[in-house]
Structure formats: structure tokens, C-alpha cells
Design a protein around this motif. Structure first.
Motif, PDB file in Angstrom:
ATOM      1  N   GLU A  14      11.838 -11.368  21.890  1.00 18.73           N
ATOM      2  CA  GLU A  14      11.865 -10.822  22.940  1.00 18.73           C
ATOM      3  C   GLU A  14      10.576  -9.420  22.895  1.00 18.73           C
ATOM      4  N   ASP A  15      11.555  -8.360  22.382  1.00 21.75           N
ATOM      5  CA  ASP A  15      10.448  -6.943  22.254  1.00 21.75           C
ATOM      6  C   ASP A  15      10.417  -7.189  20.198  1.00 21.75           C
ATOM      7  N   VAL A  16      10.092  -7.828  19.894  1.00 20.70           N
ATOM      8  CA  VAL A  16       9.926  -8.214  18.621  1.00 20.70           C
ATOM      9  C   VAL A  16       8.831  -9.145  18.298  1.00 20.70           C
ATOM     10  N   THR A  17       7.364  -8.823  17.478  1.00 17.75           N
ATOM     11  CA  THR A  17       7.094  -9.022  17.046  1.00 17.75           C
ATOM     12  C   THR A  17       6.703  -9.143  15.762  1.00 17.75           C
ATOM     13  N   ALA A  18       7.688 -10.493  15.014  1.00 17.96           N
ATOM     14  CA  ALA A  18       8.505 -10.760  14.233  1.00 17.96           C
ATOM     15  C   ALA A  18       7.120 -11.769  12.794  1.00 17.96           C
ATOM     16  N   GLY A  41       9.588  -9.832   8.151  1.00 13.53           N
ATOM     17  CA  GLY A  41       9.273 -11.442   8.826  1.00 13.53           C
ATOM     18  C   GLY A  41       8.645 -12.290   7.629  1.00 13.53           C
ATOM     19  N   LYS A  42       9.025 -12.008   6.569  1.00 11.28           N
ATOM     20  CA  LYS A  42       9.318 -13.245   5.920  1.00 11.28           C
ATOM     21  C   LYS A  42       9.636 -14.433   5.879  1.00 11.28           C
ATOM     22  N   SER A  43      10.799 -14.625   6.056  1.00  8.89           N
ATOM     23  CA  SER A  43      11.708 -16.039   6.474  1.00  8.89           C
ATOM     24  C   SER A  43      11.784 -15.976   7.552  1.00  8.89           C
ATOM     25  N   THR A  44      10.805 -15.201   8.819  1.00 10.04           N
ATOM     26  CA  THR A  44      10.232 -16.208   9.648  1.00 10.04           C
ATOM     27  C   THR A  44       9.314 -16.866   9.571  1.00 10.04           C
ATOM     28  N   LYS A  54       9.718 -22.761  16.154  1.00 16.55           N
ATOM     29  CA  LYS A  54       8.501 -22.900  16.770  1.00 16.55           C
ATOM     30  C   LYS A  54       7.805 -21.567  17.294  1.00 16.55           C
ATOM     31  N   PRO A  55       6.443 -21.031  16.280  1.00 16.01           N
ATOM     32  CA  PRO A  55       5.779 -19.918  16.474  1.00 16.01           C
ATOM     33  C   PRO A  55       5.291 -20.149  18.711  1.00 16.01           C
ATOM     34  N   THR A  56       4.746 -18.634  18.580  1.00 16.72           N
ATOM     35  CA  THR A  56       4.697 -18.934  19.613  1.00 16.72           C
ATOM     36  C   THR A  56       3.065 -19.059  20.104  1.00 16.72           C
ATOM     37  N   ALA A 205       2.184 -13.199  -1.350  1.00 18.64           N
ATOM     38  CA  ALA A 205       1.789 -13.132  -0.090  1.00 18.64           C
ATOM     39  C   ALA A 205       2.500 -11.449   0.392  1.00 18.64           C
ATOM     40  N   VAL A 206       1.860  -9.965   0.186  1.00 18.17           N
ATOM     41  CA  VAL A 206       3.082  -9.156   0.641  1.00 18.17           C
ATOM     42  C   VAL A 206       2.390  -8.904   1.893  1.00 18.17           C
ATOM     43  N   ILE A 207       4.006  -8.661   2.517  1.00 23.28           N
ATOM     44  CA  ILE A 207       3.822  -8.836   4.059  1.00 23.28           C
ATOM     45  C   ILE A 207       4.466  -7.201   4.517  1.00 23.28           C
ATOM     46  N   ASN A 208       4.096  -7.120   5.694  1.00 22.95           N
ATOM     47  CA  ASN A 208       4.378  -5.923   5.760  1.00 22.95           C
ATOM     48  C   ASN A 208       4.899  -6.112   8.073  1.00 22.95           C
ATOM     49  N   ALA A 209       5.381  -5.395   8.565  1.00 18.03           N
ATOM     50  CA  ALA A 209       5.521  -5.870   9.544  1.00 18.03           C
ATOM     51  C   ALA A 209       4.640  -7.074  10.149  1.00 18.03           C
ATOM     52  N   GLY A 210       5.397  -7.948  10.203  1.00 10.75           N
ATOM     53  CA  GLY A 210       5.281  -9.517  10.827  1.00 10.75           C
ATOM     54  C   GLY A 210       3.698  -9.571   9.946  1.00 10.75           C
TER      55      GLY A 210
END
Ligand code: ADP
Length: 399
Positions: A14-18, A41-44, A54-56, A205-210
Motif C-alpha cells: 500500500e504505502d511501501v515500495t519494498a 527489501g532483500k526477502s521481498t 508477484k512483482p507489481t 548485491a548491496v540493497i538499501n530502501a528497495g
């Protein structure tokens, strides 16, 4: 075995871009680790590859096949999770073979696969044990064997070692590397533990804030971090960050100057940069003999010492000390005007509240753009020295 490709994968709740426009190509047989702080957002991302989410937007390919809308069972993947959910009333053989029996494989085929998997994870002779007769590490190996018997193209592992104690985690780290060498299968691994990421992976793969920040071999992320986030996140303790202004003579921080010829660097007098230097690249002047390219000495005072056994962390105060100003915000790190963390040998004669002079290894000084957070340079060796092939590397150079 198969390559895995993500094209513009985005997952919005809803209000999060994972997961935010993730693009990556994981080669056949690679061991790639997704690493980043909790909630990044690693697990997502992993779940979109597994087919659990399912990806948006965006597409996912395993091998040459688009799998974006396929159910997990049709993707040629096997998963190992943090929670080792073994059936308590089934022995090891029954736990490992459960999925195959469900799919009505021939008994001979099941036996062959279970034996092979048990051999790989060294559980031979334990096939009749019940889960409550096994240690945490052994149970985790049963979970891995259960994934192995599916003979997947791709293994997905989400924090599989998180519930094990520290010693067992280190042991399982080496076991997983051996497993990867033996199987030569593509492994995608999720962890928030950078030691796990650094030691096991072909690339991290270094991920931050999706968002994907950098995907590169572990040492490249360490030596040539793409931006402030990667610089602060990879390495323990983290990199020192100090704000500086570019002048004709070099880089002027609040309390010290670093000689540097800005010509040809894309930087101009008056520009603000963030200087990054790791604790292991700060040296006491008298012990810096082996460092070819040093800065002028910087006056500092020792504050707190942290003896770690194999090294001592020394908190240094430059200038007058007192209030530590943080003019800029750095995710994963802190920019200070008057603090530097230094790592020294354990036998160094040093105590708190001592006046010292330190130098920085110029080949390991990183410059970052405070507006974009992007790395501008790795190494600020003088141009003459750089010409003779030393460590200076502009970002984007291929060497
Ligand atoms: P990580 O694995 O890096 O800890 P996650 O992928 O689990 O992070 O989560 C990324 C973000 O997406 C977090 O902010 C999390 O709260 C959010 N999120 C994950 N799953 C859901 C969900 N089912 N519904 C709403 N928000 C979710």
C-alpha cells in the motif's frame, strides 16, 4: 543450473515500495548474496524470484524462461529458510524425501537422491534419527538436503543460518561454500550479516530502501564502494567520513588539510566533498613506514581504546574536540568534523588521552559527492605517481 535475470522488478505494498526498479543478472553457477539493513527489501526480492510474491512491475527470467507469473513449483527452484520447519514425527529420511514422495517418485529414485544429498551435507548414517535427536546445525543440514533432492536449477536461501549460534554459523558458512563448489549451482542468498556476505559470495548485491546500490565481488564493494551507503555498510567498523572543501591546495576539513591537486579530477575550488577513509587506512605516523603514499601528519588526541585481541580500535579526536558536528546525513555512517577511528596492531604502545600524529593512506582515500552520494574517486595519489601506475582510480576507470 541457470542464470537469473531481474528486469525493472518493483514491488509495492500500500504505502511501501519494498523493491524499487531492481535490475540484475545473476550468472549460471554464481553465489550471489543480497545484503542490506533490515527492511531494505532483500526477502521481498527473493520472494519475487521464488514466486511467493508477484512483482507489481517488471519481469523475472530463470534461464531463458520468463517465470514472472509461474507458480513456485514450476520455476526449477528450491528454498531454504531461516525457520527449519522439519516434521517432528518423521525421521531424517522421511523429512528429506517428503516432497519426492508427495510427487510419487519411484522408490529407487527417491533412495538415490536422498543418499546423494545426505552424502553432500554429511548426514550419512543419520537417516533414521528424529529431529529432536539432532543439533541445530544438523537440522539445518536436513533442510538443505531436502532442498537438494529436488535437484533445482537455482537455490534460494533466506537467512538460513540466522537461528544458529555464532560458532555454528561460522562453521556452516564454510559448509555452504563447499556445497556450492561441489554442486556448481546458482545460489541466491539473503543475509543482513555482512561477514556472511563477504566470505561466501562470488558477488554481493548491496540493497538499501528497495534499491540496488552495487552488485560486485565482495572486495570490489570494499575497495571501490559505488556510493556512501555501500562505503558505510561494508566494512566493520565502518568507514570514517569527514566533510571537506576543495581548494587550490587540496582538501580542507575543519581540522586538517590533505594535499591534493584538484585539476583533472572534475572538482573545482569551493566544491564540498565527503572524504572517506577506513579505520585500517589510518596509521600512527611512526608506524606508517610501509605506506607509500601518505598524507601530511594530522594532530589528534586519543580518546577511547577498544582492544579486540587482534587489533585495537582507537577513537581519535582532531582539533579541539568537544561537540561533534554532523552537517550532513549519511545512511550507514556518520560524517563528523573532529573524530577519526583508527585500527592499530595489538602490541602498539598507546593509551587514552595521548597526543599523537596520524597519517592516512592516500591510495585508500575515497571522495564522495554529498549531493548524489556517488563515489567520485578511490585513491588520491598525486598525478605524477598515478601516471606510474599506482593505486589511484577514478570512478569508471577500468584497470
Ligand atoms: P528485508 O528482507 O530486507 O528485511 P523485506 O523484503 O522483508 O526486507 O521488507 C521490505 C519492506 O517491505 C519493509 O518495509 C516491509 O515492512 C515491507 N513489507 C514486506 N512484506 C510486506 C507485506 N506483506 N505487506 C506490507 N509491507 C510489507
Amino acid at each position: 543450473m541457470a542464470r537469473v535475470t531481474l528486469e525493472h522488478v518493483t514491488k509495492r505494498y500500500e504505502d511501501v515500495t519494498a523493491v524499487d526498479d531492481m535490475n540484475m543478472e545473476i550468472e549460471d553457477g554464481e553465489f550471489v548474496t543480497f545484503v542490506g539493513p533490515s527492511g531494505c527489501g532483500k526477502s521481498t526480492t527473493m520472494e519475487t524470484i521464488a514466486g511467493l510474491t508477484k512483482p507489481t512491475e517488471g519481469q523475472i527470467y530463470i534461464g531463458d524462461r520468463e517465470v514472472t507469473n509461474l507458480p513456485p513449483k514450476d520455476r526449477g527452484i528450491a528454498m531454504v529458510f531461516q525457520n527449519i520447519a522439519l516434521f517432528p514425527h518423521m525421521d531424517v529420511y522421511e523429512n528429506i524425501s517428503f516432497g519426492l514422495r508427495l510427487r510419487k517418485y519411484e522408490k529407487e529414485e527417491i533412495d538415490r537422491r536422498v543418499e546423494e544429498a545426505a552424502d553432500i551435507v554429511q548426514l550419512e548414517g543419520m537417516l533414521n534419527r528424529m529431529p529432536d535427536e539432532m543439533s541445530g546445525g544438523q537440522r539445518q543440514r536436513v533442510a538443505i538436503a531436502r532442498a537438494l533432492v529436488r535437484e533445482p536449477d537455482v537455490f534460494l536461501m533466506d537467512e538460513p543460518l540466522a537461528n544458529l549460534d555464532a560458532k555454528l554459523r561460522v562453521h556452516m558458512r564454510t559448509e555452504l561454500q563447499r556445497l556450492h563448489r561441489r554442486l556448481d549451482t546458482t545460489i541466491i542468498y539473503v543475509t543482513h550479516d555482512q561477514a556472511e556476505a563477504m566470505t561466501m559470495s562470488s558477488r554481493i548485491a548491496v540493497i538499501n530502501a528497495g534499491k540496488l546500490q552495487q552488485i560486485a565481488p565482495p572486495l570490489e564493494c570494499y575497495n571501490e564502494p559505488a556510493n556512501l551507503f555501500v562505503a558505510g555498510f561494508i566494512g566493520s567498523p565502518g568507514m570514517n567520513f569527514v566533510e571537506a572543501t576543495v581548494s587550490e591546495e587540496g582538501l580542507e576539513t575543519e581540522n586538517f588539510s590533505i594535499e591534493f591537486d584538484p585539476s583533472g579530477s572534475g572538482l573545482a575550488s569551493g566544491d564540498t566533498v565527503i572524504v572517506g577513509v577506513r579505520p585500517e587506512d589510518v596509521y600512527l605516523e611512526e608506524t606508517a613506514g610501509s605506506v607509500t603514499h601518505q598524507t601530511d601528519p594530522i594532530d589528534a588526541r586519543t580518546d577511547v581504546l577498544e582492544p579486540m585481541g587482534d587489533e585495537i580500535f582507537v577513537y581519535l579526536v582532531t582539533g579541539e574536540g568537544g561537540e561533534t558536528k554532523m552537517d550532513i546525513e549519511i545512511e550507514g555512517g556518520e560524517a563528523t568534523d573532529d573524530q577519526l577511528l583508527m585500527s592499530v596492531d595489538p602490541d602498539t604502545d598507546i593509551s587514552p588521552d595521548e597526543d599523537v600524529r596520524v597519517v592516512l593512506d592516500r591510495s585508500s582515500i575515497h571522495l564522495f559527492d554529498p549531493d548524489t552520494d556517488e563515489a567520485l574517486r578511490h585513491g588520491i595519489v598525486e598525478p605524477a605517481a598515478a601516471d606510474s601506475g599506482t593505486a589511484e582510480r577514478g570512478v569508471g576507470d577500468t584497470d
